[in-house]
Scaffold this active site. Structure first.
Site, PDB file in Angstrom:
ATOM      1  CG  ASP A 175      -1.680   1.274   1.432  1.00  0.00           C
ATOM      2  OD1 ASP A 175      -1.920   1.966   0.415  1.00  0.00           O
ATOM      3  OD2 ASP A 175      -2.042   1.578   2.581  1.00  0.00           O
ATOM      4  CG  ASP A 219      -6.031   3.105   0.518  1.00  0.00           C
ATOM      5  OD1 ASP A 219      -5.112   2.265   0.617  1.00  0.00           O
ATOM      6  OD2 ASP A 219      -6.721   3.240  -0.511  1.00  0.00           O
ATOM      7  CG  ASP A 250      -1.438   1.561  -3.756  1.00  0.00           C
ATOM      8  OD1 ASP A 250      -0.241   1.347  -4.015  1.00  0.00           O
ATOM      9  OD2 ASP A 250      -1.798   2.243  -2.775  1.00  0.00           O
ATOM     10  CG  ASP A 261      -6.848 -12.742 -13.222  1.00  0.00           C
ATOM     11  OD1 ASP A 261      -7.483 -13.609 -13.834  1.00  0.00           O
ATOM     12  OD2 ASP A 261      -6.355 -12.916 -12.097  1.00  0.00           O
ATOM     13  CG  ASP A 303     -11.593 -16.137 -12.914  1.00  0.00           C
ATOM     14  OD1 ASP A 303     -10.918 -16.572 -11.970  1.00  0.00           O
ATOM     15  OD2 ASP A 303     -12.821 -15.935 -12.842  1.00  0.00           O
ATOM     16  CD  GLU A 318      -9.473 -20.387 -11.797  1.00  0.00           C
ATOM     17  OE1 GLU A 318      -9.310 -20.533 -10.572  1.00  0.00           O
ATOM     18  OE2 GLU A 318     -10.172 -19.473 -12.284  1.00  0.00           O
ATOM     19  CG  HIS A 350      -6.116 -15.402  -6.266  1.00  0.00           C
ATOM     20  ND1 HIS A 350      -5.580 -16.139  -7.296  1.00  0.00           N
ATOM     21  CD2 HIS A 350      -7.406 -15.164  -6.619  1.00  0.00           C
ATOM     22  CE1 HIS A 350      -6.492 -16.328  -8.229  1.00  0.00           C
ATOM     23  NE2 HIS A 350      -7.614 -15.746  -7.847  1.00  0.00           N
ATOM     24  CG  ASP A 351      -9.136 -18.371  -6.015  1.00  0.00           C
ATOM     25  OD1 ASP A 351      -9.564 -17.424  -5.347  1.00  0.00           O
ATOM     26  OD2 ASP A 351      -9.331 -18.494  -7.243  1.00  0.00           O
TER      27      ASP A 351
END
Length: 587
Positions: free
Chosen positions: A36, A40, A44, A113, A228, A281, A357-358
């Protein structure tokens, strides 16, 4: 800079054709949790730019960037409202262009992605589709009339007109895969969250718009796509309900549909026939090999993807629901990898991963995240970087990051965890959070989404503010600053793995031959290319293990890589320490 695509590719001694993406190491960035820059609490694009040096030092060749498109963030960016805009919480298009240029300046390619099975319900197409049954974009999505509740046996929340969903399909995030729209009196399909309506790929206008959008990003200079759930885009004719007696579930109905290869072939011809890295995927349990080979076949009847992600190995420990686990052992894991190494031995290419990430953190799932965290993290890295295929490093993997010790449902952020658990609690299927806590700790996607641990400063150096999801409390010990300062760290071992792969064609292109398929704790195999041979032996155990290695492999062998200090000499009896990994050059 512009990269050469080596579209022709020379032939190697075993007939394998050289490709740049076969020789690459891919690093996955989940931007929300990477770094970050503006305080915030959300990662990013500027934060990624600031950390490109970390990726360059690691030696990776490609960054796979998870979605940064405009999105209401119902599923952390996998619900896209505008495919050609950057979400303001991640920055601007100028920031993205700077990231692309910075990566290319460091000889690192960028793949984006591609999420085109569904959009956000806030996408302009869907907003138009809601206006009437005759709307211009109505047929961009999948709409159906409901069924009379009195005519079905299933228990549903009944719609306003006394109807239930058009079929019994379940969302992968829990509950029916249909949402009712009262103004037009029809149901729309959402295989994921209700804010992620499925696109209707039967409509050629949908395909035209998707392909135009893909070409737009390619013209901006990207190097490929991660696609995806791409094997969901073709739905079965008539959208038939499941068949429990025959063992046919929702996932069996919706994967690898009747026109999926036609649609991907069209994508290949109109967009992708340019030497890009394309990884699809492919969800399903299991993914049929005949489909897998066709997805990655470069021939006239193939879809021409570079490689694919299958899920067979990361489903071994999972039950039907996110709060359910299953028993597995090392022989099961080896059997899956051996099968897929064989499936693409003559044609096609594997992607190699144990977390993303999954998926939960691999050292907590497949290793020992306690006493042998460092050793097992290195061993798992050795496995991924010495098999045949392209290795994917998920952010924090190179630091040996672990699963998070969730204590309450309030600790979670992922709809894939929260939706099904809340529904189960409401319906009494699950008695309490405590009853499923351990399984959720093991299974939740949020394990992978805690912030990258950059230092032992507050919030692990990820942000100056409270992060959107909690930092793992072990960041004081496990962080990039400490790892970089320690030459024996997981990070520096990963650097050596990447370098070793770059310097040795046998690691990339060599044939794979398993040696210990039935051993309960040892995984041994060879990689052979012409006169070169590597012998890899891995001890997946908390105890020392002895292996009587084939004489022809250890005679005059030299240790090329290992996660412990080298032993004196090499003989046929190998005494492997807990979670020890060794890579030998065999004579």
């Amino acid at each position: 800079m512009t990269f050469e695509t080596d579209a022709a590719g020379e032939r190697l001694p075993n007939g394998e054709r050289r490709r740049w993406w076969k020789e690459a190491v891919v690093y996955q960035v989940y931007p929300r949790s990477f770094a970050d820059s503006d305080g915030d609490g959300v990662g990013d694009i500027r934060g990624i730019v600031d950390r490109v040096g970390h990726l360059d030092d690691l030696g990776v060749d490609v960054v796979w960037l998870n979605p940064v498109y405009e999105s209401p963030q119902a599923d952390n960016g996998y619900d896209i409202a505008d495919y050609r805009a950057i979400d303001e919480q991640y920055g601007t298009m100028a920031d993205w262009e700077e990231l692309l240029d910075t990566l290319h300046d460091h000889d690192i390619r960028l793949i984006m992605d591609l999420v085109v099975n569904h959009t956000s319900d806030e996408h302009d197409w869907f907003q138009n589709a809601l206006t009437s049954r005759d709307a211009d974009y109505r047929d961009y999505y999948v709409w159906r009339e409901g069924r009379d509740a009195a005519e079905v046996d299933e228990t549903y929340d009944v719609g306003p007109d006394g109807e239930v969903p058009p079929n019994d399909w379940e969302s992968f995030f829990g509950g029916p895969a249909w949402a009712y729209h009262e103004a037009t009196g029809e149901w729309y399909l959402h295989l994921f969250d209700r804010k992620q309506p499925d696109l209707n790929w039967e409509n050629p206008d949908v395909r035209d718009d998707v392909f135009e959008m893909m070409n737009w990003w390619i013209e901006k200079g990207i190097d490929g796509f991660r696609m995806d759930v791409i094997n969901l885009v073709s739905k079965p004719e008539g959208l038939p309900s499941t068949d429990p007696e025959a063992g046919i579930r929702t996932i069996d109905r919706v994967t690898n549909g009747p026109r999926v290869h036609e649609f991907l072939g069209e994508m290949r011809d109109r967009v992708l026939d340019r030497g890009f890295l394309t990884v699809g995927e492919m969800i399903g349990d299991p993914l049929p090999v005949e489909h897998a080979r066709r997805y990655v076949s470069p021939g006239p009847d193939g879809d021409g993807l570079s490689m694919l992600f299958h899920f067979e190995h990361v489903l071994l420990d999972r039950g039907e629901r996110i709060w359910e686990t299953a028993d597995w052992d090392l022989t099961d894991l080896k059997a899956v990898f051996d099968r897929w190494q064989a499936a693409f031995a003559d044609e096609g290419w594997n992607s190699l991963y144990l977390n993303n990430h999954d998926q939960p953190r691999m050292v907590s799932r497949f290793g020992n995240d306690g006493e042998y965290r460092r050793e097992s993290a290195k061993l798992l890295g050795t496995l991924l970087h010495t098999l045949r295929g392209t290795p994917y490093v998920y952010q924090g993997e190179e630091l040996g990051m672990t699963n998070y010790p969730f204590e309450s449902l309030d600790d979670f952020r992922d709809v894939g965890t929260l939706n099904p658990v809340r529904t189960a609690l409401d319906r009494g299927v699950v008695e309490s959070f405590d009853a499923v806590k351990e399984a959720l700790r093991a299974n939740s996607r949020d394990n992978a989404r805690t912030p990258v641990q950059w230092s032992d400063e507050e919030h692990a150096g990820f942000s100056d503010a409270e992060p959107w999801i909690s930092v793992n409390p072990n960041y004081g010990e496990v962080n990039a600053e400490a790892e970089r300062a320690d030459e024996d760290s997981v990070y520096h071992y990963y650097r050596r793995l990447v370098e070793f792969r770059h310097e040795n064609d046998v690691v990339v292109y060599g044939d794979y031959d398993p040696l210990t398929p039935d051993h309960e704790s040892l995984w041994a195999y060879t990689r052979t290319l012409g006169d070169e041979r590597l012998f890899v032996v891995l001890n997946f155990a908390d105890e020392a293990t002895t292996y009587d290695a084939p004489a022809e492999l250890v005679g005059d062998a030299t240790l090329a890589l290992g996660n412990y200090d080298a032993d004196d000499g090499v003989d046929e009896t190998l005494d492997l320490r807990p979670w020890e990994a060794r890579v030998y050059r065999a004579r």
